[in-house]
Write a protein that holds these residues in place. Structure first.
Motif, PDB file in Angstrom:
ATOM      1  N   GLU A 153       2.821 -13.471  -3.374  1.00  0.00           N
ATOM      2  CA  GLU A 153       2.300 -12.410  -2.536  1.00  0.00           C
ATOM      3  C   GLU A 153       0.933 -11.614  -3.229  1.00  0.00           C
ATOM      4  O   GLU A 153      -0.005 -11.287  -2.776  1.00  0.00           O
ATOM      5  N   GLN A 154       1.268 -10.694  -4.595  1.00  0.00           N
ATOM      6  CA  GLN A 154       1.084  -9.804  -5.030  1.00  0.00           C
ATOM      7  C   GLN A 154      -0.075 -10.847  -6.091  1.00  0.00           C
ATOM      8  O   GLN A 154      -0.775 -10.578  -5.883  1.00  0.00           O
ATOM      9  N   HIS A 157      -3.052 -11.861  -3.612  1.00  0.00           N
ATOM     10  CA  HIS A 157      -3.690  -9.822  -3.515  1.00  0.00           C
ATOM     11  C   HIS A 157      -4.450  -9.904  -4.805  1.00  0.00           C
ATOM     12  O   HIS A 157      -5.753  -9.900  -4.730  1.00  0.00           O
ATOM     13  N   ASN A 229      -6.877 -10.281   4.209  1.00  0.00           N
ATOM     14  CA  ASN A 229      -6.374  -9.834   3.369  1.00  0.00           C
ATOM     15  C   ASN A 229      -5.652  -8.696   3.805  1.00  0.00           C
ATOM     16  O   ASN A 229      -4.952  -7.774   3.507  1.00  0.00           O
ATOM     17  N   THR A 231      -1.127  -8.839   5.344  1.00  0.00           N
ATOM     18  CA  THR A 231      -0.314  -8.583   5.796  1.00  0.00           C
ATOM     19  C   THR A 231       0.949  -8.738   7.247  1.00  0.00           C
ATOM     20  O   THR A 231       0.197  -7.142   7.762  1.00  0.00           O
TER      21      THR A 231
END
Length: 323
Positions: A153-154, A157, A229, A231
């Motif tokens: 996930e990080q 992004h 962008n 969650t």
């Protein structure tokens, strides 16, 4: 109309997404691990891509060519008894390195949006009663599976900020529906066979998500302008205790459950003696998610009720018993 690349097309979630996209008439390029898994599918109408490897060196250039959005369902999934010598390394190879390898090649090919099916395990393993997880709180993954998903996930992004490709993260809770496996399937077998269960006095709260509800959210996120962008946490919007789940699943079978009201402290003590503390945590502990932000931002509500989803799941199970 958008061209979609779908990974994990033969999996529990991926096959549901594939079916929904084809029913909506959307152009889909479905990725299967083998020709056998592709041939076993009971639906047709898409372009099939065979990709036996999902690691950090896989060549996706042909697969992502002329694709507008990627829906990435493929993963090394969480298992109860992992036999890998280094589980975190194994999870990272597929769920982190493999995901980023695909995402970078997708961005280079001009893909507009990358929808990543992550996991609520990024948030953690449980919640205090009445204090559900939110998408805004600091993640606290505990096990290797959750860690690998959080790392992906990080990096996704960061890639979005670097390239402009939009990224959407979806963190499901436990998914159930027709064809569900593992513990949920075992539970259905016990209820169907009338096995007495010492689970009649559990007052926890757990969020679940029906496959149809998860699929609907995934498809919504493919082109929704407010999803870019972001969650999203997803559930059915109704939390159940373990006892309530067993009762309502039994009703879906048209049966009365045989549930013994054993106190939670006694279940936990027995589980501790047997070295099954994690089992007791899942049965007795709470894990709730707050989906209000998901619903408000996307104008979305789960289209299928818990009872309707349980009935559909039960009917599939009964149909399988007849074969």
């Amino acid at each position: 109309m958008m061209n979609i690349l779908l990974t994990g097309a033969s999996g529990f979630v991926g096959s549901g997404v594939r079916r929904s996209l084809l029913q909506r008439g959307m152009p889909v390029r479905s990725v299967f691990r083998s020709e056998t898994s592709a041939l076993m599918s009971d639906i047709r109408g898409d372009t099939v891509e065979l990709q036996p490897s999902l690691g950090g060196s896989t060549d996706w250039r042909t697969a992502v060519a002329e694709i507008d959005a990627v829906v990435h369902c493929a993963a090394r999934v969480h298992v109860m008894r992992d036999t890998a010598v280094d589980p975190l390394s194994e999870f990272r190879n597929i769920n982190t390195l493999g995901t980023m390898n695909l995402a970078r090649q997708a961005a280079a090919a001009g893909v507009k949006r990358f929808v990543f099916v992550s996991s609520i395990k990024v948030n953690g393993e449980g919640t205090a009663p009445g204090m559900p997880f939110t998408a805004q709180q600091v993640p606290n993954p505990i096990d290797p599976y959750g860690v690998s998903k959080w790392e992906a996930e990080q990096e996704l992004h960061a890639l979005a900020a670097e390239t402009g490709m939009e990224v959407v993260i979806i963190r499901p809770v436990l998914v159930y529906g027709p064809g569900v496996k593992a513990n949920f399937l075992n539970m259905m077998k016990w209820l169907y066979e009338g096995v007495p269960l010492p689970l009649g006095a559990i007052h926890n709260k757990r969020s679940l998500v029906a496959l149809d509800n998860l699929v609907d959210l995934i498809v919504t996120c493919i082109d929704h302008p407010q999803a870019a962008n972001q969650t999203f946490l997803v559930s059915d919007g109704e939390d159940l205790s373990t006892t309530e789940l067993l009762q309502r699943m039994s009703r879906a079978f048209g049966k009365r459950p045989r549930l013994l009201p054993v106190p939670v402290w006694m279940l936990e003590a027995a589980a501790s003696l047997l070295g099954k503390k994690s089992v007791a945590q899942r049965l007795c502990g709470s894990l709730q998610v707050d989906i209000s932000c998901t619903c408000e931002r996307l104008g979305w509500t789960p289209p299928v009720s818990v009872d309707a989803a349980l009935r559909k799941t039960a009917q599939h199970f009964l149909d399988q018993q007849k074969q």
